[in-house]
Design a protein around this motif. Structure first.
Motif, PDB file in Angstrom:
ATOM      1  N   ARG A  17      -7.182  15.014   5.496  1.00  0.00           N
ATOM      2  CA  ARG A  17      -8.426  14.330   5.848  1.00  0.00           C
ATOM      3  C   ARG A  17      -8.247  12.810   5.804  1.00  0.00           C
ATOM      4  NH1 ARG A  17      -9.890  18.386   8.348  1.00  0.00           N
ATOM      5  NH2 ARG A  17     -11.213  19.989   7.386  1.00  0.00           N
ATOM      6  N   LEU A  18      -7.541  12.325   4.807  1.00  0.00           N
ATOM      7  CA  LEU A  18      -7.297  10.879   4.728  1.00  0.00           C
ATOM      8  C   LEU A  18      -6.437  10.408   5.902  1.00  0.00           C
ATOM      9  CD1 LEU A  18      -6.686  10.528   0.889  1.00  0.00           C
ATOM     10  CD2 LEU A  18      -8.582   9.528   2.175  1.00  0.00           C
ATOM     11  N   MET A  19      -5.484  11.237   6.303  1.00  0.00           N
ATOM     12  CA  MET A  19      -4.658  10.888   7.459  1.00  0.00           C
ATOM     13  C   MET A  19      -5.511  10.837   8.723  1.00  0.00           C
ATOM     14  SD  MET A  19      -1.357  10.571   6.497  1.00  0.00           S
ATOM     15  CE  MET A  19      -0.264  11.080   7.808  1.00  0.00           C
ATOM     16  N   GLU A  20      -6.486  11.745   8.855  1.00  0.00           N
ATOM     17  CA  GLU A  20      -7.388  11.735  10.007  1.00  0.00           C
ATOM     18  C   GLU A  20      -8.225  10.458  10.071  1.00  0.00           C
ATOM     19  OE1 GLU A  20      -9.658  15.308  11.206  1.00  0.00           O
ATOM     20  OE2 GLU A  20      -8.628  16.311   9.540  1.00  0.00           O
ATOM     21  N   LEU A  21      -8.476   9.879   8.916  1.00  0.00           N
ATOM     22  CA  LEU A  21      -9.261   8.639   8.871  1.00  0.00           C
ATOM     23  C   LEU A  21      -8.442   7.421   9.271  1.00  0.00           C
ATOM     24  CD1 LEU A  21     -11.231   9.309   5.571  1.00  0.00           C
ATOM     25  CD2 LEU A  21     -12.187   9.248   7.883  1.00  0.00           C
ATOM     26  N   GLY A  22      -7.165   7.617   9.541  1.00  0.00           N
ATOM     27  CA  GLY A  22      -6.331   6.521  10.011  1.00  0.00           C
ATOM     28  C   GLY A  22      -5.388   5.944   8.982  1.00  0.00           C
ATOM     29  N   TYR A  23      -5.409   6.502   7.772  1.00  0.00           N
ATOM     30  CA  TYR A  23      -4.460   6.039   6.764  1.00  0.00           C
ATOM     31  C   TYR A  23      -3.102   6.681   7.037  1.00  0.00           C
ATOM     32  CZ  TYR A  23      -8.697   4.673   4.258  1.00  0.00           C
ATOM     33  OH  TYR A  23      -9.892   4.109   3.909  1.00  0.00           O
ATOM     34  N   GLY A  24      -2.049   5.918   6.879  1.00  0.00           N
ATOM     35  CA  GLY A  24      -0.717   6.484   7.017  1.00  0.00           C
ATOM     36  C   GLY A  24      -0.299   7.199   5.746  1.00  0.00           C
ATOM     37  N   HIS A  25       0.937   7.662   5.726  1.00  0.00           N
ATOM     38  CA  HIS A  25       1.452   8.355   4.546  1.00  0.00           C
ATOM     39  C   HIS A  25       1.328   7.482   3.307  1.00  0.00           C
ATOM     40  CE1 HIS A  25       3.630  11.980   6.219  1.00  0.00           C
ATOM     41  NE2 HIS A  25       3.266  11.346   7.317  1.00  0.00           N
ATOM     42  N   ARG A  26       1.727   6.236   3.408  1.00  0.00           N
ATOM     43  CA  ARG A  26       1.780   5.375   2.220  1.00  0.00           C
ATOM     44  C   ARG A  26       0.386   5.093   1.662  1.00  0.00           C
ATOM     45  NH1 ARG A  26       6.651   1.035   2.295  1.00  0.00           N
ATOM     46  NH2 ARG A  26       8.287   2.408   3.087  1.00  0.00           N
ATOM     47  N   LYS A  27      -0.545   4.688   2.519  1.00  0.00           N
ATOM     48  CA  LYS A  27      -1.888   4.376   2.038  1.00  0.00           C
ATOM     49  C   LYS A  27      -2.580   5.618   1.497  1.00  0.00           C
ATOM     50  CE  LYS A  27      -2.831   0.297   4.884  1.00  0.00           C
ATOM     51  NZ  LYS A  27      -3.707  -0.286   5.943  1.00  0.00           N
ATOM     52  N   THR A  28      -2.336   6.752   2.133  1.00  0.00           N
ATOM     53  CA  THR A  28      -2.940   7.998   1.661  1.00  0.00           C
ATOM     54  C   THR A  28      -2.485   8.336   0.248  1.00  0.00           C
ATOM     55  OG1 THR A  28      -3.212   8.916   3.876  1.00  0.00           O
ATOM     56  CG2 THR A  28      -3.092  10.487   2.063  1.00  0.00           C
ATOM     57  N   VAL A  29      -1.174   8.317   0.033  1.00  0.00           N
ATOM     58  CA  VAL A  29      -0.693   8.693  -1.297  1.00  0.00           C
ATOM     59  C   VAL A  29      -1.070   7.643  -2.347  1.00  0.00           C
ATOM     60  CG1 VAL A  29       1.194  10.105  -0.417  1.00  0.00           C
ATOM     61  CG2 VAL A  29       1.632   7.720  -0.933  1.00  0.00           C
ATOM     62  N   LEU A  30      -1.126   6.375  -1.970  1.00  0.00           N
ATOM     63  CA  LEU A  30      -1.519   5.335  -2.932  1.00  0.00           C
ATOM     64  C   LEU A  30      -2.981   5.504  -3.345  1.00  0.00           C
ATOM     65  CD1 LEU A  30       0.319   2.202  -1.498  1.00  0.00           C
ATOM     66  CD2 LEU A  30       0.871   3.462  -3.586  1.00  0.00           C
ATOM     67  N   LEU A  31      -3.844   5.880  -2.395  1.00  0.00           N
ATOM     68  CA  LEU A  31      -5.244   6.157  -2.733  1.00  0.00           C
ATOM     69  C   LEU A  31      -5.352   7.343  -3.694  1.00  0.00           C
ATOM     70  CD1 LEU A  31      -7.067   5.702   0.704  1.00  0.00           C
ATOM     71  CD2 LEU A  31      -7.537   4.422  -1.396  1.00  0.00           C
ATOM     72  N   ILE A  32      -4.569   8.374  -3.439  1.00  0.00           N
ATOM     73  CA  ILE A  32      -4.599   9.550  -4.312  1.00  0.00           C
ATOM     74  C   ILE A  32      -4.021   9.213  -5.683  1.00  0.00           C
ATOM     75  CG2 ILE A  32      -3.715  11.894  -4.629  1.00  0.00           C
ATOM     76  CD1 ILE A  32      -3.852  12.175  -1.548  1.00  0.00           C
ATOM     77  N   TYR A  33      -2.939   8.428  -5.714  1.00  0.00           N
ATOM     78  CA  TYR A  33      -2.399   7.975  -7.002  1.00  0.00           C
ATOM     79  C   TYR A  33      -3.478   7.245  -7.802  1.00  0.00           C
ATOM     80  CZ  TYR A  33       2.410   8.478  -5.073  1.00  0.00           C
ATOM     81  OH  TYR A  33       3.582   8.935  -4.521  1.00  0.00           O
ATOM     82  N   ALA A  34      -4.176   6.312  -7.143  1.00  0.00           N
ATOM     83  CA  ALA A  34      -5.187   5.490  -7.824  1.00  0.00           C
ATOM     84  C   ALA A  34      -6.313   6.363  -8.377  1.00  0.00           C
ATOM     85  CB  ALA A  34      -5.745   4.447  -6.866  1.00  0.00           C
ATOM     86  N   SER A  35      -6.764   7.328  -7.586  1.00  0.00           N
ATOM     87  CA  SER A  35      -7.848   8.207  -8.055  1.00  0.00           C
ATOM     88  C   SER A  35      -7.376   9.057  -9.232  1.00  0.00           C
ATOM     89  CB  SER A  35      -8.347   9.094  -6.911  1.00  0.00           C
ATOM     90  OG  SER A  35      -7.368  10.031  -6.515  1.00  0.00           O
ATOM     91  N   SER A  36      -6.125   9.486  -9.224  1.00  0.00           N
ATOM     92  CA  SER A  36      -5.584  10.283 -10.326  1.00  0.00           C
ATOM     93  C   SER A  36      -5.532   9.479 -11.620  1.00  0.00           C
ATOM     94  CB  SER A  36      -4.180  10.794  -9.973  1.00  0.00           C
ATOM     95  OG  SER A  36      -4.219  11.653  -8.854  1.00  0.00           O
ATOM     96  N   ILE A  37      -5.067   8.247 -11.526  1.00  0.00           N
ATOM     97  CA  ILE A  37      -5.005   7.382 -12.709  1.00  0.00           C
ATOM     98  C   ILE A  37      -6.414   7.090 -13.225  1.00  0.00           C
ATOM     99  CG2 ILE A  37      -4.357   5.085 -13.530  1.00  0.00           C
ATOM    100  CD1 ILE A  37      -2.011   5.233 -11.476  1.00  0.00           C
ATOM    101  N   PHE A  38      -7.360   6.849 -12.310  1.00  0.00           N
ATOM    102  CA  PHE A  38      -8.749   6.599 -12.702  1.00  0.00           C
ATOM    103  C   PHE A  38      -9.320   7.781 -13.489  1.00  0.00           C
ATOM    104  CE2 PHE A  38     -13.220   7.473 -11.539  1.00  0.00           C
ATOM    105  CZ  PHE A  38     -13.826   6.424 -12.222  1.00  0.00           C
ATOM    106  N   LEU A  39      -9.060   9.007 -13.023  1.00  0.00           N
ATOM    107  CA  LEU A  39      -9.592  10.190 -13.696  1.00  0.00           C
ATOM    108  C   LEU A  39      -8.975  10.382 -15.079  1.00  0.00           C
ATOM    109  CD1 LEU A  39      -9.759  12.600 -10.650  1.00  0.00           C
ATOM    110  CD2 LEU A  39     -11.713  11.778 -11.974  1.00  0.00           C
TER     111      LEU A  39
END
Length: 361
Positions: free
Chosen positions: A297-319
């Motif tokens: 879904r994040l890739m569909e929004l126009g994020y590439g591999h790098r931005k997608t995984v960095l967003l997921i990393y950030a959300s994981s650390i936040f949780l």
């Protein structure tokens, strides 16, 4: 402390030095994943046996730096040897199931038998199981058969969740680093160096792997890698939940260990729950691969591999940080952390829905 640092450094160096040779061998022997299927996110041939080095680096480092010298009495040494024996055996069994699947494929029934054998070794023989919920919704000690079932379920869910999120460059490896580092740091702070060594051994292997797997990937981990990661994380998760309260320093006593573990693994757990509900609600098998994961879904929004995984990393650390924010009330922090995790997991899908609706309006 020195064993933990050496475990990370050793595993990292094994990975960094061994992956270039493995990549060459994989191309020579055609051990590669071909592009073409609609669900695949790559457009060139990429080796799929990165799990060999993740397994080798982790196990070698764990064997090398396990802190036997810190065991103070016969009983402690006996428990350490028991853990060492059954964890090591389980990693080896599951790795070979994965590598066979990566190279020639494995029938689902045979994989299931392998998982049951590993679950039997860990939960029944090794007695690595969850016996308490530590006050979540007022639940403390749980009956033995419930404990066995819950422990096998925990192992099964974590192993398969890590396998399911291995869909884009750097995702499963990065989540593995974050989860193992979070649990390893906790073990270090409570003085459980034998578990911290295992956590930082897998973290070191995965950081070395990410050098070659972060977009654009030069190699994939395959099932041999994702199963190894899932097994190690499931063992660490159960060990952390079951750590004796009387050995925990006062500053950490308020942290709910089950919630902390679930936060460390929040992305694979919530994505797996979400994708299973999505598939079943549409009359599909929950095990059929598709492109409906959160990262898709994040890739569909126009994020590439790098931005997608960095967003997921950030959300994981936040949780993970959120799970430590409401001490002394495990039920509330469980509800808050899990609610926030589920809300975050739905945002990409909602954004894709509104994006597509605007296109057709």
């Amino acid at each position: 402390m020195i064993n933990i640092a050496l475990a990370f450094a050793t595993a990292f160096m094994v990975a960094i030095l061994a992956f270039p040779a493995l990549i060459k061998v994989a191309y020579l022997k055609r051990l590669v994943d071909e592009p073409g299927e609609a669900r695949k996110m790559h457009f060139r041939r990429i080796p799929t046996i990165g799990g060999i080095i993740i397994f080798a680096g982790t196990l070698f480092s764990y064997l090398m730096w396990y802190p036997f010298e810190e065991m103070s009495d016969v009983n402690e040494m006996g428990r350490a040897l028991k853990d060492f024996q059954y964890i090591g055996a389980s990693i080896i069994i599951l790795f070979f199931i994965g590598i066979k699947d990566d190279i020639i494929g494995t029938a689902p029934v045979k994989k299931l038998i392998g998982h049951l054998i590993v679950a039997f070794i860990l939960v029944i023989m090794g007695d690595i199981r969850i016996t308490s919920m530590h006050g979540i919704f007022g639940v403390y000690e749980i009956p033995e058969w419930t404990s066995i079932f819950l422990s096998i379920l925990t192992y099964t869910v974590i192993v398969n969740a890590i396998n399911l999120i291995d869909g884009i460059d750097g995702l499963a490896g990065g989540i593995g680093v974050i989860a193992s580092t979070a649990m390893g740091a906790w073990f270090f702070m409570v003085g459980a160096n034998e578990h911290a060594v295992l956590a930082f051994a897998i973290a070191g292997s995965l950081v070395g792997f990410l050098v070659y797997n972060f977009a654009p990937a030069k190699i994939f981990m395959g099932d041999s890698g994702s199963l190894t990661i899932g097994l190690v994380l499931s063992v660490l998760a159960i060990k952390l939940i079951e750590f004796p309260a009387e050995e925990i320093p006062n500053q950490l006593l308020g942290i709910s260990t089950p919630v902390y573990v679930m936060a460390a693994l929040a992305y694979p757990l919530t994505d797996t729950l979400r994708i299973f509900i999505y598939r079943i609600s549409r009359g599909m098998s929950p095990f059929v691969a598709d492109k409906n994961h959160i990262h898709h879904r994040l890739m569909e929004l126009g994020y590439g591999h790098r931005k997608t995984v960095l967003l997921i990393y950030a959300s994981s650390i936040f949780l993970i940080l959120l799970s430590t924010s409401i001490p002394e009330n495990p039920s509330i922090i469980f509800l808050v952390t899990m609610s926030v995790s589920l809300i975050i997991s739905q945002i990409p899908g909602l954004l894709v829905f509104f994006k597509n609706r605007n296109k057709t309006a």
